[in-house]
Every structure is written in C-alpha cells, then in structure tokens.
Design a protein around this motif. Structure first.
Motif, PDB file in Angstrom:
ATOM      1  N   THR A 212      -6.238  15.935 -25.172  1.00  0.00           N
ATOM      2  CA  THR A 212      -5.734  14.694 -24.580  1.00  0.00           C
ATOM      3  C   THR A 212      -4.744  15.051 -23.476  1.00  0.00           C
ATOM      4  OG1 THR A 212      -3.833  14.568 -26.079  1.00  0.00           O
ATOM      5  CG2 THR A 212      -5.848  13.436 -26.778  1.00  0.00           C
ATOM      6  N   ASP A 217      -1.872  15.459 -13.000  1.00  0.00           N
ATOM      7  CA  ASP A 217      -0.999  16.084 -12.001  1.00  0.00           C
ATOM      8  C   ASP A 217      -1.894  16.651 -10.907  1.00  0.00           C
ATOM      9  OD1 ASP A 217       1.604  16.095 -13.685  1.00  0.00           O
ATOM     10  OD2 ASP A 217       0.099  16.964 -15.012  1.00  0.00           O
ATOM     11  N   TYR A 275       2.605  26.716 -11.158  1.00  0.00           N
ATOM     12  CA  TYR A 275       3.757  26.011 -11.728  1.00  0.00           C
ATOM     13  C   TYR A 275       3.315  24.729 -12.435  1.00  0.00           C
ATOM     14  CZ  TYR A 275       8.297  23.756 -12.089  1.00  0.00           C
ATOM     15  OH  TYR A 275       9.430  23.135 -12.577  1.00  0.00           O
ATOM     16  N   LYS A 280       4.654  24.601 -19.900  1.00  0.00           N
ATOM     17  CA  LYS A 280       6.047  24.921 -19.684  1.00  0.00           C
ATOM     18  C   LYS A 280       6.390  26.246 -20.386  1.00  0.00           C
ATOM     19  CE  LYS A 280       8.608  21.018 -19.304  1.00  0.00           C
ATOM     20  NZ  LYS A 280       9.520  19.945 -19.762  1.00  0.00           N
TER      21      LYS A 280
END
Ligand code: DGT
Ligand code: CA
Ligand code: CA
Length: 589
Positions: A212, A217, A275, A280
């Motif tokens: 999901t 982005d 990036y 993260k």
C-alpha cells in the motif's frame, strides 16, 4: 509590507481568492501551534491566539475593513506585526511565516497536534521529554506506559490520547499498490506529454513496491520554463490543490490519493530519486556510510566539501559510496547495505521471467472464466502453462467440484490441450486440507492431476501445534505440491492463523513441497518478510494470481513486487521454470 498596508492591499482585486475571517484565524492559530512546538516566545504565541480569536469573532470581514482603508493595528489585540500578516493573507491567500514554520516542523510532529487530547503544549512536552516525533513513537511510548508518567499527563490524559489516536489512524488512508499503479500510469502519460519534460518517475513507497502507498511522490526533470507545474495542478482528476510553489506542488486527487510533484535538475536527478525513494531507514544508513567516507549525501547530490562528485544517476550515487546499485524493493534497511558492501545482493526475480500461473479458478468454482478463456488470457501474457485449480467440495467458499465434475473437467482440459497451440492447461485442484490433515479428494483422483494446491478454508482457530501438524500431515501426501496462502491472513480483516511457519517451511523443503505467494491484494500471503525467511530456509515459492476473472491475471505483477521485496531470485520461484522442468519437480519421488 507597509505599516497599514498602504497600496493595493486595500482594494480587493478582481480574481483574488477572498479569504474569510475564519480562514485567517485558522492560519494564525496554526502558526501559534507550530511556534509553540518550536518553543517560541510565549508572548508572541499568545498574541497570535488573541488576534485569531478576535478575528474569528469579529462581525466585520477583514477584507472589507482593509478595503475601507481601516488601520487594523488600531483594533484591540492586533499590533503592527500581526496587522501586516493579515494584510499579507488577504493580499496573497498565504502567510510566509506559516509556510516557513511548516518547513521547520517535521510533518509527523505537526500532525500530532491534531490528535484529540493533545495540544501543542503537550506535543512539545512529549517531544522534549520523550523525543516523540510521530504517531508511531507516540504509540510505542503509550504502550510502554511512559506517557502517563510525564508531569501534567496522568492516566486520564493517557486514555484520551489513546482514543484520539484511534480516530486519526482509522481515518488514515493507504491506497493499495494496484490501484495506485493505475492512477499513476495515466498521470505519468499526462506529465510526459508536457513540453520540456525529459524524465518522470514515481519514487517513494510506490517504487519500493510496498503493498500500500500513503501518497505518490513524483519527480520530474524538465528544461527551463517548462509549464509542468501549472499543467500538473490542472490535471482533470485533481480535487484539491494543497500547495503550489515554483519547484514543488501537492494535490489531492478526487480519489483522495495525495500526489507530491517535485521538479528536479538533470544534474541531481539521480540523487533526488535516491532520496525520495527512501525508505527513510535506508537513507539514514546510507548517509552514515557517507559520513564515514567524509562525504555528504542529500537530494542534490553526493558532496566532498562543496564539490559535487555524483548525482546524475542513482547508480552514480551508490558507486560514489563504493556500493553497487541497490534495487528499490530492497531499500528498507533490512541487510541490503551490508549485502551490497559484501557483493552479496540477490539478483531479483522479474515479471519477464515468469512462465506461468499455478493457481487459477474457472467458472466451475466461483470464477468467471471458462477453461478456454483462461487459456487465452494466459497465452496473451506469453505464459507457457496455466494451472486450473478449482475448489473441492469441502471448501466452504464456492461450489467446489466433486469427483464426477472434476473428472469431466480433466477430460475437457485434455481435449483443449490437443487443440490449443502455445499454451498448456495443467490439470489441478485447490484441495481442502481437512482438520486431520487429510486431503479432500480420493488418492486415485489426486494421482491423475498435474498439480495439487492445498489450502485451509476452515478450522482457522486450531491451536498452534495442531495447525502446524495438520499442514505437515497434508504435505506428507505424495501428491501434495503447493501450500496456498500459507498464513491465511486477510489484510485488515483476518489475522494469520496461529502456525509455526518456520517448521512448515522446513517441512515443505524436506518433502519437496512449495509455498505460495498469493498475489490477491487482500492476501499478499506470504508477506515480504516471510518470503525472505522462506528463501533463507531453502524452500521455493510459487507466485500465483489466484485469478477468478481476466483482470486478475495482472495481479502477478503485484506478487512479483512483493517477491522482490522478499529478496527472491529467479531460482527461488518455481513458475520461472519451463513446463518440462517444473513437471519433473512436481512429481515427487
Ligand atoms: P508512504 O508514502 O507512507 O507510503 O511512504 P514513503 O516511503 O513514500 O514516504 P514519504 O512519502 O513520506 O516520503 C518519500 C520518501 O522521501 C521517503 O521514503 C524518504 C524520503 N524522506 C521523506 N522525509 C524524509 C526525512 O525526513 N528524512 C529522510 N532521510 N528522508 C525522507
Ligand atoms: Ca509516498
Ligand atoms: Ca510524500
């Protein structure tokens, strides 16, 4: 800005968005919240709040007062600085200080102020005392009982916060990857057609193949002056424009899916892609490697001092750190960086390597395809074989086939195979595993099949030990091949049944059986972590669409995304084999 908004601000211009008192007050309140989290001067914060209240309760609109040339700083509770802010909001619809405060405050932290039971003061205390920066942090701290121990919190506040959290996480929407892919495909085609655009990629969790996604982005490279940002917000499916800048915009589509678009220079496209693909955790680990080498990595490139040594492509970015390219699906900081450094990265399976589907239903047991339609659909996808695995009678699910109907189906498959070119239908069944571990078909019928997929459809609540024994016993049958949807989870609906999955994996390996990665969006069972575990314990998998209708056949792509997230290589997946080798593998002993 002049002290009483001298120039044109006094007269509303045609076409300017008219900002209501409520909206102005909300912006000042939000600014106060963010400043408070940041620990700003309490007098200033109180001034924003007082002004916000005055404006919200005022019977006159600020727009009208400015149009009449009123000096807002003469109003009670409104000084010159705040008057200037109100004028800016009326003039532009925006407040620079608020936008800057938003940039300074981690989004997740700001979001915490919206949890019922938490105001900015409490968010600040949580941050200062317990380093809580996100909903996830907060949940952990609540669980550990650390929140109620804070001064000014206590057991009652704790309960309030827990309730508030339930509300906001229930409203948190994540979009299934398959849905996101359809949305993205159209949007990408639209953006690629804009003049000056040279590259478009969806990064984030989408690119990592998560089942999901929270949002899309999108990164765009384009020549100077490309109208891509203005065309983006004009896209027909846009429901709301959240923000609009010179290099970045955020919109919410009518489907409620949020899309972030960033315009990136060619020279740093690879760095930006790296990036914004994340995760993260992966990025944090990458940056710490860079730091060891005296390098700095950010979304603009890899830098030694002020010199950019990489950034155009992702490959270049990884190479500058002494690493080979790492596939997006692996970037979760689950050992991929160590594997990359040691030259041990897996060569991930691809959709092009898939030669057939080993779990499909026809209209005989709740599906919509005839045998012929299934065969045609498989051939269209360049498969070499497709297994017909309808349910047996015990299955509580859907009109299973009894022995007579199954025998007729077998005969029909043989006739079709004689007739059809370029595709082989495999004779199979999705056999119920009964509670004692026996299979829901007589041995002579099982012997006549090319492939036996076994599954549990009832008796989910058995104790761990009995459930495990039940499955192992089923796999003892020499005709058993593949354990379908091994944990039985239904996402958001049913937890996996209690099972010693490691024993099942070892049992399958030792018996020459296989586990399934079922690609139905509600199942995606095995999960990515279990796929990795399966590979480590040496058991091979079948990635299967479990298709009921034509469109389901494309779910194979979803399954392959997940297989890649589970580190699977071609040799870990049995339906990458041609039928000749696969057929040998399926005939046990
Ligand atoms: P999602 O949207 O919840 O499914 O998950 P992601 O991974 O797409 O997360 P998102 O959309 O918040 O951010 C996209 C990527 O941008 C993320 O994977 C890594 C990068 N990123 C975002 N914020 C930060 C940050 O504060 N630090 C670092 N290192 N990377 C970030
Ligand atoms: Ca995202
Ligand atoms: Ca995002």
């Amino acid at each position: 800005m002049g002290k009483s908004g001298s120039r044109s601000a006094r007269r509303p211009r045609a076409g300017r968005a008219s900002v209501s008192n409520g909206e102005i007050a909300a912006m000042l309140d939000e600014l106060a919240d963010l400043e408070e989290i940041a620990g700003a001067n309490p007098f200033r914060i109180r001034a924003y709040r007082n002004a916000a209240r005055f404006i919200a309760e005022s019977s006159r609109s600020m727009i009208d007062m400015l149009a009449e040339g009123r000096d807002l700083s003469s109003l009670p509770g409104i000084g010159k600085a705040i008057a200037a802010k109100i004028e800016a909001i009326v003039e532009t619809g925006r407040l620079r200080q608020l936008e800057e405060a938003k940039k300074r405050t981690p989004e997740a932290l700001a979001r915490l102020t919206h949890v019922r039971g938490l105001g900015p003061k409490r968010v600040k205390a949580l941050y200062d005392e317990l380093h809580i920066r996100s909903v996830a942090d907060l949940k952990r701290a609540l669980k550990a009982g650390r929140v109620r121990e804070l001064e000014g919190f206590g057991a009652k506040t704790e309960r309030l916060i827990e309730e508030g959290l339930r509300d906001i996480t229930a409203g948190e929407r994540r979009t299934p990857l398959m849905v996101a892919r359809r949305t993205a495909a159209e949007l990408l085609a639209y953006l690629e057609a804009v003049e000056g655009v040279t590259q478009v990629t969806v990064a984030g969790s989408y690119r990592r193949g998560r089942s999901t996604v929270g949002d899309l982005d999108i990164l765009v490279a384009c020549r100077d002056g490309s109208p891509v940002l203005s065309r983006f917000v004009e896209y027909a499916d846009v429901g709301q424009v959240v923000s609009r800048g010179t290099t970045r915009s955020t919109v919410i589509l009518r489907s409620k899916l949020q899309v972030d678009l960033r315009v990136v220079a060619e020279a740093s496209y690879g760095a930006a892609l790296q990036y914004f693909t994340g995760s993260k955790a992966h990025n944090v680990a990458i940056r710490s490697i860079a730091a060891h080498e005296g390098l700095k990595v950010n979304e603009y490139g890899v830098f030694r001092g002020s010199e950019r040594i990489a950034g155009r492509t992702e490959k270049e970015v990884y190479a500058s750190l002494g690493l080979p390219y790492i596939e997006p699906e692996l970037r979760e900081n689950r050992g991929e960086i160590e594997a990359a450094a040691g030259g041990r990265l897996p060569r991930l399976v691809t959709i092009a390597q898939i030669r057939g589907d080993l779990h499909c239903h026809t209209s005989a047991s709740g599906g919509q395809m005839s045998l012929r339609a299934l065969a045609m659909e498989a051939r269209k996808r360049d498969y070499e074989y497709v297994a017909v695995t309808d349910h047996t009678t015990r299955a509580a699910v859907a009109h299973g086939l009894d022995v007579r109907r199954l025998e007729r189906q077998i005969a029909a498959i043989e006739r079709l195979n004689d007739e059809l070119e370029g595709i082989v239908l495999l004779k199979g069944a999705e056999v119920d595993i009964l509670e004692d571990g026996s299979l829901d078909l007589p041995d002579d019928v099982l012997e006549s099949l090319d492939i036996v997929v076994g599954a549990i459809h009832e008796g989910f609540a058995l104790a761990r030990r009995r459930q495990t024994e039940r499955i192992l016993r089923a796999m003892d049958h020499r005709c058993f091949n593949i354990l379908a949807h091994p944990t039985g989870r239904l996402l958001g609906e049913r937890e996996p049944y209690d099972l010693d999955l490691e024993r099942v994996m070892e049992g399958a390996r030792d018996r020459g059986c296989f586990l399934e990665l079922n690609a139905q969006p509600a199942r995606l069972d095995l999960s990515d972590t279990y796929c990795k575990l399966a590979r480590e314990s040496g058991v091979k998998l079948a990635v299967s669409a479990d298709a009921r209708r034509k469109a389901d056949m494309e779910l194979m792509e979803l399954g392959i995304s997940q297989a890649r997230r589970g580190w699977l290589e071609r040799s870990d997946v049995i339906n990458t084999l041609g039928w000749k080798s696969l057929g040998r593998l399926l005939r046990r002993g």
